[in-house]
Design an enzyme around this catalytic site. Structure first.
Site, short mmCIF file in Angstrom:
data_model
loop_
_atom_site.label_atom_id
_atom_site.label_comp_id
_atom_site.label_asym_id
_atom_site.label_seq_id
_atom_site.Cartn_x
_atom_site.Cartn_y
_atom_site.Cartn_z
N SER A 144 -3.72 3.66 -4.77
CA SER A 144 -2.27 3.55 -4.55
C SER A 144 -1.79 2.38 -5.41
O SER A 144 -2.60 1.51 -5.76
CB SER A 144 -2.02 3.26 -3.07
OG SER A 144 -0.72 2.72 -2.87
N TYR A 157 -3.71 -1.75 4.56
CA TYR A 157 -3.75 -0.62 3.62
C TYR A 157 -4.01 -1.14 2.21
O TYR A 157 -4.86 -0.60 1.48
CB TYR A 157 -2.41 0.12 3.69
CG TYR A 157 -2.29 1.33 2.78
CD1 TYR A 157 -3.00 2.50 3.04
CD2 TYR A 157 -1.42 1.32 1.68
CE1 TYR A 157 -2.87 3.62 2.22
CE2 TYR A 157 -1.28 2.43 0.87
CZ TYR A 157 -2.01 3.58 1.14
OH TYR A 157 -1.88 4.68 0.32
N SER A 160 -7.57 -2.04 1.82
CA SER A 160 -8.45 -0.87 1.67
C SER A 160 -8.36 -0.28 0.26
O SER A 160 -9.36 0.15 -0.31
CB SER A 160 -8.13 0.20 2.72
OG SER A 160 -6.90 0.85 2.43
N LYS A 161 -7.15 -0.27 -0.30
CA LYS A 161 -6.96 0.32 -1.63
C LYS A 161 -7.45 -0.62 -2.73
O LYS A 161 -7.96 -0.16 -3.76
CB LYS A 161 -5.49 0.72 -1.84
CG LYS A 161 -5.01 1.82 -0.87
CD LYS A 161 -5.78 3.13 -1.06
CE LYS A 161 -5.20 4.28 -0.26
NZ LYS A 161 -5.94 5.55 -0.45
N1 LIG Z 1 2.08 9.77 -0.22
C1 LIG Z 1 2.14 8.59 -0.85
O1 LIG Z 1 3.22 8.01 -1.05
C2 LIG Z 1 0.87 7.98 -1.37
C3 LIG Z 1 1.01 6.93 -2.29
C4 LIG Z 1 -0.16 6.32 -2.77
C5 LIG Z 1 -1.40 6.76 -2.35
N2 LIG Z 1 -1.49 7.79 -1.44
C6 LIG Z 1 -2.82 8.20 -1.00
O2 LIG Z 1 -2.98 9.58 -1.22
C7 LIG Z 1 -3.94 10.11 -0.30
C8 LIG Z 1 -3.41 11.38 0.34
O3 LIG Z 1 -2.30 11.03 1.15
P1 LIG Z 1 -1.04 11.99 1.39
O4 LIG Z 1 0.15 11.27 0.91
O5 LIG Z 1 -1.32 13.36 0.90
O6 LIG Z 1 -0.98 11.95 2.99
P2 LIG Z 1 -1.10 13.07 4.14
O7 LIG Z 1 -0.15 14.18 3.87
O8 LIG Z 1 -0.97 12.32 5.41
O9 LIG Z 1 -2.59 13.57 3.96
C9 LIG Z 1 -3.69 12.77 4.30
C10 LIG Z 1 -4.93 13.62 4.39
O10 LIG Z 1 -6.03 12.77 4.77
C11 LIG Z 1 -6.70 13.38 5.88
N3 LIG Z 1 -7.34 12.37 6.73
C12 LIG Z 1 -6.78 11.32 7.35
N4 LIG Z 1 -7.70 10.66 8.08
C13 LIG Z 1 -8.90 11.31 7.90
C14 LIG Z 1 -10.20 11.14 8.37
N5 LIG Z 1 -10.53 10.12 9.20
N6 LIG Z 1 -11.16 12.01 7.98
C15 LIG Z 1 -10.86 13.04 7.14
N7 LIG Z 1 -9.62 13.26 6.67
C16 LIG Z 1 -8.65 12.41 7.03
C17 LIG Z 1 -5.63 14.16 6.62
O11 LIG Z 1 -6.21 15.26 7.33
P3 LIG Z 1 -6.54 15.33 8.90
O12 LIG Z 1 -5.46 14.59 9.62
O13 LIG Z 1 -6.60 16.79 9.15
O14 LIG Z 1 -7.88 14.67 9.04
C18 LIG Z 1 -4.82 14.71 5.44
O15 LIG Z 1 -5.42 15.89 4.95
C19 LIG Z 1 -4.23 8.96 0.68
O16 LIG Z 1 -5.43 8.32 0.33
C20 LIG Z 1 -3.07 8.03 0.49
O17 LIG Z 1 -3.38 6.70 0.82
C21 LIG Z 1 -0.39 8.40 -0.96
#
Ligand SMILES: NC(=O)c1ccc[n+]([C@@H]2O[C@H](COP(=O)([O-])OP(=O)(O)OC[C@H]3O[C@@H](n4cnc5c(N)ncnc54)[C@H](OP(=O)(O)O)[C@@H]3O)[C@@H](O)[C@H]2O)c1
Length: 269
Positions: A144, A157, A160-161
């Protein structure tokens, strides 16, 4: 024309039940990839799997909590049992927070975020490494912009990142001799469920997003950019203009970067 770099390649995606991971699965399926889809919500994974197969890929689902090492090992073993190899591991599963550190009621929140985002990536990577060596494969890690700079309300967060960046930048050097590439991804705000699930000061999900989700990058565009970076086996991808300029600005005026981060949180975009 759709590229086919990942045709018949075995790709493990954690966090494939929602958001960026789900979109990545769809786009790789359209290239004919063989996908191993992991997350905790088995029902949602099945829906994603059916859509991947409709788009031309093969897919299995493995219900996995990446915070549990034994489940990460089982994910890798199940993938190899079904597809006989692993070409790419995408460490995407993640959770975030939206709370000032001083307001946290229970430090378990910090552990939960580190366990999912950092240790989950470490566990999956360790168990996948022997197979990635055989395939001269690729590791992708979704960090991130919060992995490049401090952001208020995100202390754990960001930790962790940043930890993911330190871990994978070190690992890249160690495993270069095996022909394994490491691609780090640094997204800015992307529209997904991550913020409604973000943990608040009481350790419970916020339930609604404080970000203007319609004004930020779509998960589809984000996944397209990630797939392109994967195809080129890029070292890293910083996804926004402010993210890229922030890297230079940090060297000469780090206080300005702090103010940009504060404004992004206050304005929700
Ligand atoms: N969206 C943003 O603005 C953004 C920006 C920078 C980085 N990111 C990163 O992008 C990645 C994906 O995030 P997203 O935005 O797509 O969010 P999201 O829609 O909330 O998706 C997160 C995914 O992670 C899974 N997950 C969460 N905890 C888990 C666990 N303990 N074991 C296995 N799976 C788990 C969730 O599935 P289940 O709940 O079914 O387990 C879900 O499939 C993350 O690493 C996030 O930090 C996102």
């Amino acid at each position: 024309m759709t590229s086919s770099v990942f045709k018949d390649k075995v790709v493990v995606i954690t966090g494939a039940s929602s958001g960026i991971g789900r979109e990545l699965a769809y786009q790789l399926a359209a290239q004919g990839a063989w996908l191993s889809l992991a997350a905790r919500n088995a029902e949602r994974l099945e829906t994603v799997s059916a859509e991947c197969q409709a788009r031309g890929g093969r897919a299995i689902t493995v219900q996995t909590d990446v915070g549990e090492q034994s489940q990460c090992e089982a994910l890798i073993q199940e993938t190899v049992k079904n597809f006989q190899r692993i070409d790419v591991l995408v460490n995407n599963a993640g959770i975030t927070m939206w709370a000032k550190f001083e307001d946290l009621q229970d430090l378990g929140l910090v552990e939960q975020i580190m366990r999912t985002n950092f240790f989950g990536s470490v566990y999956c990577t360790h168990h996948a490494l022997p197979y990635l060596k055989q395939a001269k494969g690729q590791i992708v890690a979704i960090s991130s912009l919060t992995g490049k700079a401090g952001v208020p309300t995100r202390s754990a967060y960001a930790a962790s990142k940043h930890a993911m960046a330190g871990f994978f930048d070190s690992l890249r050097i160690e495993i270069a001799e095996y022909g394994i590439g490491v691609t780090m991804i640094y997204p800015d705000f992307v529209s997904s469920e991550v913020r409604e699930r973000a943990l608040g000061p009481d350790g419970r999900p916020l339930g609604s997003s404080p970000v203007r989700e319609k004004e930020v990058m779509s998960a589809e565009t984000c996944a397209e950019m990630i797939v392109k970076a994967m195809e080129k086996r890029k070292r890293e991808l910083i996804m926004s203009f402010r993210g890229r300029t922030g890297q230079w600005l940090k060297l000469i005026a780090p206080g300005v970067v702090d103010r940009i981060a504060l404004r992004a949180i206050n304005q929700g975009r």
